[in-house]
Scaffold this active site. Structure first.
Site, PDB file in Angstrom:
ATOM      1  N   TYR A   1     -12.190   4.936  -2.682  1.00  0.00           N
ATOM      2  CA  TYR A   1     -12.071   4.154  -1.443  1.00  0.00           C
ATOM      3  C   TYR A   1     -13.033   4.716  -0.412  1.00  0.00           C
ATOM      4  O   TYR A   1     -13.399   5.896  -0.460  1.00  0.00           O
ATOM      5  CB  TYR A   1     -10.656   4.263  -0.864  1.00  0.00           C
ATOM      6  CG  TYR A   1      -9.613   3.403  -1.532  1.00  0.00           C
ATOM      7  CD1 TYR A   1      -9.257   2.161  -1.001  1.00  0.00           C
ATOM      8  CD2 TYR A   1      -8.973   3.822  -2.691  1.00  0.00           C
ATOM      9  CE1 TYR A   1      -8.284   1.372  -1.601  1.00  0.00           C
ATOM     10  CE2 TYR A   1      -7.999   3.033  -3.307  1.00  0.00           C
ATOM     11  CZ  TYR A   1      -7.662   1.813  -2.749  1.00  0.00           C
ATOM     12  OH  TYR A   1      -6.701   1.019  -3.346  1.00  0.00           O
TER      13      TYR A   1
ATOM     14  N   ASP B   1      -3.550  -2.952   0.684  1.00  0.00           N
ATOM     15  CA  ASP B   1      -2.596  -3.292   1.743  1.00  0.00           C
ATOM     16  C   ASP B   1      -3.149  -4.368   2.675  1.00  0.00           C
ATOM     17  O   ASP B   1      -4.319  -4.736   2.608  1.00  0.00           O
ATOM     18  CB  ASP B   1      -2.274  -2.042   2.590  1.00  0.00           C
ATOM     19  CG  ASP B   1      -1.488  -0.995   1.808  1.00  0.00           C
ATOM     20  OD1 ASP B   1      -0.930  -1.339   0.750  1.00  0.00           O
ATOM     21  OD2 ASP B   1      -1.445   0.163   2.251  1.00  0.00           O
TER      22      ASP B   1
END
Length: 375
Positions: free
Chosen positions: A146, A91
């Site tokens: 992540y 993102d």
């Protein structure tokens, strides 16, 4: 004059033949590139063709691939022509230390050096491997890891008056954070942790393998910690909302029971932590490696030799960006101030009933299924 034109024509024909010879010498092959980048100032990884106002990481990458001679210019306009696929669509503002893209390129000499020469210093290609012709980096990926780096004052209780630079996370709070993060492990319905997915959408079910917060450390007088999460795949905003909800609970804005409730069918107001600290650390290809990694033709998609380069890049570009941006723009501190606005006790239907005070409008809006997806 005729001779002059003839000579020019012969020369241009010869140039074209040279270029064709060069292309024949450099046949197109399916490869993967290991990428690292600092995402600040970019509107995510994925290119938006025809929308030049929102710059993405792929805009810079494709430009470098064309300029270095790896792909023809028209492939840059239509990425399908080079079978391009990114492993994860990060993102806006999100960084990566181990992003993988697959594509067909001409295997020119010194290919990595040539691509990097046309990239800004905060985007680097750190490795390259040949893969099978049908390889697709998104579909063949089994899991993604992540990390999320945040200042530890995010976990200070709302009733305590805290000086951000002086705050240090105590053992008891860290244990509570880890107990809550561990609740996410396994398969849950995460429709409340993304936008535009209803509770009965099968794709809202996601499998989380591990999630924990590491030991805190001090940088530039401020204490930080890193949360790691490994899952099969993640939806838009999912990790930021998973972390946002844990912060809301630890700070005392929400009860622990909200976690269990958020996986149920009702709409729950889940806050979304800032994008700044999120980093795509690693993508995993375990099934592919078992099948092709030792077939004598292909290498396993492991990057042990590149680990040092990855660590250096993170220290040079990713961590300083997160730390300096946090200090200058106070993204976490400002976001924490918005937590009291959230209604953690009511379900969406109750909230609508209170707001509209009419059963009819409550029923209509209760079936809406839209999340707080404004970014």
């Amino acid at each position: 004059e005729e001779n002059g034109h003839q000579n020019k024509r012969l020369k241009s024909d010869a140039d074209e033949e040279d270029a064709e010879d060069q292309n024949k010498k450099s046949p197109k092959r399916k490869i993967v590139l290991l990428m690292a980048y600092s995402g600040k100032g970019y509107h995510g990884m994925q290119r938006n063709v025809g929308s030049s106002q929102f710059k993405t990481i792929e805009d810079d990458l494709v430009s470098a691939l064309v300029q270095s001679g790896c792909i023809p210019e028209n492939h840059g306009e239509d990425m399908k022509k080079m079978s391009f696929q990114r492993c994860a669509r990060t993102d806006k503002g999100v960084s990566a230390a181990g992003q993988i893209v697959s594509l067909k390129v001409r295997l020119i000499d010194n290919i990595l050096e040539k691509i990097n020469n046309h990239l800004p210093s905060h985007i680097r290609i750190l490795g390259l491997k040949r893969v099978t012709g049908g390889f697709n980096s998104k579909n063949k990926c089994d899991a993604r890891t992540y990390s999320y780096m945040l200042p530890t004052f995010a976990f200070a209780h709302k009733d305590h008056d805290v000086q951000e630079e002086l705050y240090r996370l105590d053992r008891e709070t860290l244990e509570r954070v880890n107990k809550l993060l561990a609740c996410y492990k396994g398969t849950h319905n995460f429709h409340n942790f993304t936008s535009q997915k209803g509770p009965r959408d099968p794709s809202a079910k996601r499998y989380i393998m591990e999630m924990y917060c590491g030991e805190p450390f001090v940088r530039e007088n401020m204490e930080f910690a890193v949360i790691q999460v490994k899952g099969q795949s993640f939806m838009m905003h999912q990790i930021r909302k998973m972390i946002g909800l844990v912060i809301a609970i630890v700070k005392g804005y929400a009860a622990e029971s909200i976690m269990e409730r958020s996986w149920g069918e009702e709409k729950v107001d889940v806050p979304k932590a800032p994008g700044l600290g999120l980093v795509l650390e690693k993508v995993h290809f375990e099934k592919y490696n078992r099948r092709f990694g030792n077939d004598g033709l292909h290498e396993p998609l492991e990057w042990t030799e590149e680990e040092e380069k990855i660590a250096v890049f993170k220290e040079q570009y990713i961590y300083p960006t997160i730390i300096n941006t946090e200090r200058e723009e106070k993204s976490m501190a400002n976001w924490l101030n918005t937590l009291p606005i959230h209604d953690f006790n009511s379900s969406a239907v109750e909230m609508q009933t209170n707001n509209k005070n009419s059963k009819k409008s409550s029923d209509l809006e209760g079936s809406d299924g839209c999340g707080d997806d404004s970014d």
